[in-house]
Design a protein around this motif. Structure first.
Motif, PDB file in Angstrom:
ATOM      1  N   SER A  26      30.678  12.241   5.815  1.00  0.00           N
ATOM      2  CA  SER A  26      30.366  10.422   6.069  1.00  0.00           C
ATOM      3  C   SER A  26      29.258  10.071   3.882  1.00  0.00           C
ATOM      4  CB  SER A  26      29.836  10.166   7.449  1.00  0.00           C
ATOM      5  OG  SER A  26      28.509   9.086   7.112  1.00  0.00           O
TER       6      SER A  26
ATOM      7  N   ASP B 171      27.472   8.281   4.684  1.00  0.00           N
ATOM      8  CA  ASP B 171      26.515   7.405   5.044  1.00  0.00           C
ATOM      9  C   ASP B 171      24.826   8.566   5.745  1.00  0.00           C
ATOM     10  OD1 ASP B 171      24.262   6.425   7.279  1.00  0.00           O
ATOM     11  OD2 ASP B 171      25.671   4.758   7.809  1.00  0.00           O
ATOM     12  N   GLN B 172      23.744   9.448   5.182  1.00  0.00           N
ATOM     13  CA  GLN B 172      23.371  10.095   5.815  1.00  0.00           C
ATOM     14  C   GLN B 172      22.604   9.945   7.072  1.00  0.00           C
ATOM     15  OE1 GLN B 172      22.740  12.817   3.483  1.00  0.00           O
ATOM     16  NE2 GLN B 172      21.928  13.480   6.008  1.00  0.00           N
ATOM     17  N   SER B 173      22.142   8.796   7.476  1.00  0.00           N
ATOM     18  CA  SER B 173      22.480   8.263   8.916  1.00  0.00           C
ATOM     19  C   SER B 173      22.935   8.792  10.412  1.00  0.00           C
ATOM     20  CB  SER B 173      21.097   7.351   9.461  1.00  0.00           C
ATOM     21  OG  SER B 173      22.332   6.521   8.938  1.00  0.00           O
TER      22      SER B 173
ATOM     23  N   VAL C 200      25.300  11.418   9.410  1.00  0.00           N
ATOM     24  CA  VAL C 200      25.310  12.644   9.124  1.00  0.00           C
ATOM     25  C   VAL C 200      23.970  13.863  10.057  1.00  0.00           C
ATOM     26  CG1 VAL C 200      24.766  14.973   7.721  1.00  0.00           C
ATOM     27  CG2 VAL C 200      26.482  13.307   6.559  1.00  0.00           C
ATOM     28  N   ASP C 201      23.205  12.491  10.274  1.00  0.00           N
ATOM     29  CA  ASP C 201      22.070  13.954  10.756  1.00  0.00           C
ATOM     30  C   ASP C 201      22.223  13.777  12.424  1.00  0.00           C
ATOM     31  OD1 ASP C 201      20.722  14.037   8.556  1.00  0.00           O
ATOM     32  OD2 ASP C 201      19.469  11.670   8.072  1.00  0.00           O
TER      33      ASP C 201
ATOM     34  N   CYS D  63      28.265  16.360   7.195  1.00  0.00           N
ATOM     35  CA  CYS D  63      27.960  16.870   5.705  1.00  0.00           C
ATOM     36  C   CYS D  63      28.142  15.485   5.097  1.00  0.00           C
ATOM     37  CB  CYS D  63      28.264  18.009   4.763  1.00  0.00           C
ATOM     38  SG  CYS D  63      30.438  17.558   4.393  1.00  0.00           S
ATOM     39  N   HIS D  64      27.071  14.963   3.863  1.00  0.00           N
ATOM     40  CA  HIS D  64      27.538  13.499   2.812  1.00  0.00           C
ATOM     41  C   HIS D  64      28.576  14.644   1.857  1.00  0.00           C
ATOM     42  CE1 HIS D  64      26.722  10.658   0.672  1.00  0.00           C
ATOM     43  NE2 HIS D  64      25.471   9.682   1.451  1.00  0.00           N
TER      44      HIS D  64
ATOM     45  N   LYS E 284      28.352  13.147  -1.089  1.00  0.00           N
ATOM     46  CA  LYS E 284      28.343  13.355  -2.105  1.00  0.00           C
ATOM     47  C   LYS E 284      27.272  14.698  -2.180  1.00  0.00           C
ATOM     48  CE  LYS E 284      28.010   8.654  -3.767  1.00  0.00           C
ATOM     49  NZ  LYS E 284      26.791   7.382  -4.515  1.00  0.00           N
ATOM     50  N   SER E 285      26.901  15.996  -1.159  1.00  0.00           N
ATOM     51  CA  SER E 285      26.119  16.907  -1.113  1.00  0.00           C
ATOM     52  C   SER E 285      26.973  17.635  -1.541  1.00  0.00           C
ATOM     53  CB  SER E 285      26.037  17.429   0.388  1.00  0.00           C
ATOM     54  OG  SER E 285      27.248  17.512   1.219  1.00  0.00           O
TER      55      SER E 285
END
Length: 215
Positions: free
Chosen positions: A49, A51-53, A55-56, A66-67, A69-70
């Motif tokens: 995704s 959107d980090q939220s 992912v979390d 995972c994100h 861009k990670s």
């Protein structure tokens, strides 16, 4: 149980599957992901995704996520054999250019969509999307259809070929009926609002109309 911190798959490329439903954990993508995680241990599945939220949240449920861009996301995109999403997106990461795209498009009914749209406010975005990604769609996209009627509808509106069609039910409908039901959030809206148990809910769910796109 799979390790949600494991981002080094030890399976062939065609069994590395990435799942994305924009900034949410919902719909057909969510339920196909749950099926793969719970019933296909031979497939490495990861939700990805922007959107980090999101992912979390998915990781808090005990699933691998995972994100884009990670470091993990970029590595997995370069390795993935299958990318699962809904609709026809405007952007696809360059790392996915050789990845099979499984499109679980839903919610169409009788609406005009994609290449058949003739509303000026959408036509430029649609044209740009297909100019940029048409070869990718043509070579890599597989498309889920639930009936002969919808198969014909999608073939016409997306210029799909017969060999791109996968026939079956929508995962969001099938999973909860055929497998152990899963709740990933609190469904008791009445209790959450502190309302009496006998409270009735009326749901109004509008959709856009061809002649009133702002409605």
């Amino acid at each position: 149980m799979h390790d949600i911190n494991d981002f080094t798959p030890s399976v062939p490329q065609n069994k590395i599957w990435l799942f994305n439903s924009a900034g949410s954990f919902s719909g057909n993508v969510k339920f196909l992901f749950l099926y793969i995680v719970n019933y296909r241990p031979d497939i490495y599945a990861c939700y990805i995704s922007g959107d980090q939220s999101n992912v979390d949240y998915i990781r808090s449920l005990g699933y691998r996520a995972c994100h884009f861009k990670s470091e993990e996301g970029k590595k997995l995109m370069s390795m993935a054999g299958v990318y699962v999403n809904e609709q026809v997106k405007e952007q696809y990461p360059a790392e996915l250019k050789n990845t099979k795209l499984l499109n679980l498009f839903h919610g169409v009914g009788l609406k005009t969509i994609e290449k058949k749209l003739n509303r000026e406010y959408m036509s430029l975005k649609i044209a740009k999307k297909y100019i940029q990604h048409n070869e990718y769609f043509y070579k890599n996209m597989c498309f889920l259809t639930t009936s002969p009627f919808m198969e014909a509808h999608f073939e016409e509106h997306l210029d799909l070929r017969k060999n791109q069609i996968i026939k079956g039910g929508y995962p969001r409908c099938v999973y909860q009926q055929e497998y152990t039901p899963i709740e990933t959030f609190d469904h008791d809206i009445i209790k959450k609002q502190g309302l009496p148990e006998a409270t009735k809910i009326a749901l109004y769910v509008p959709t856009f109309r061809e002649n009133e796109p702002e409605n």
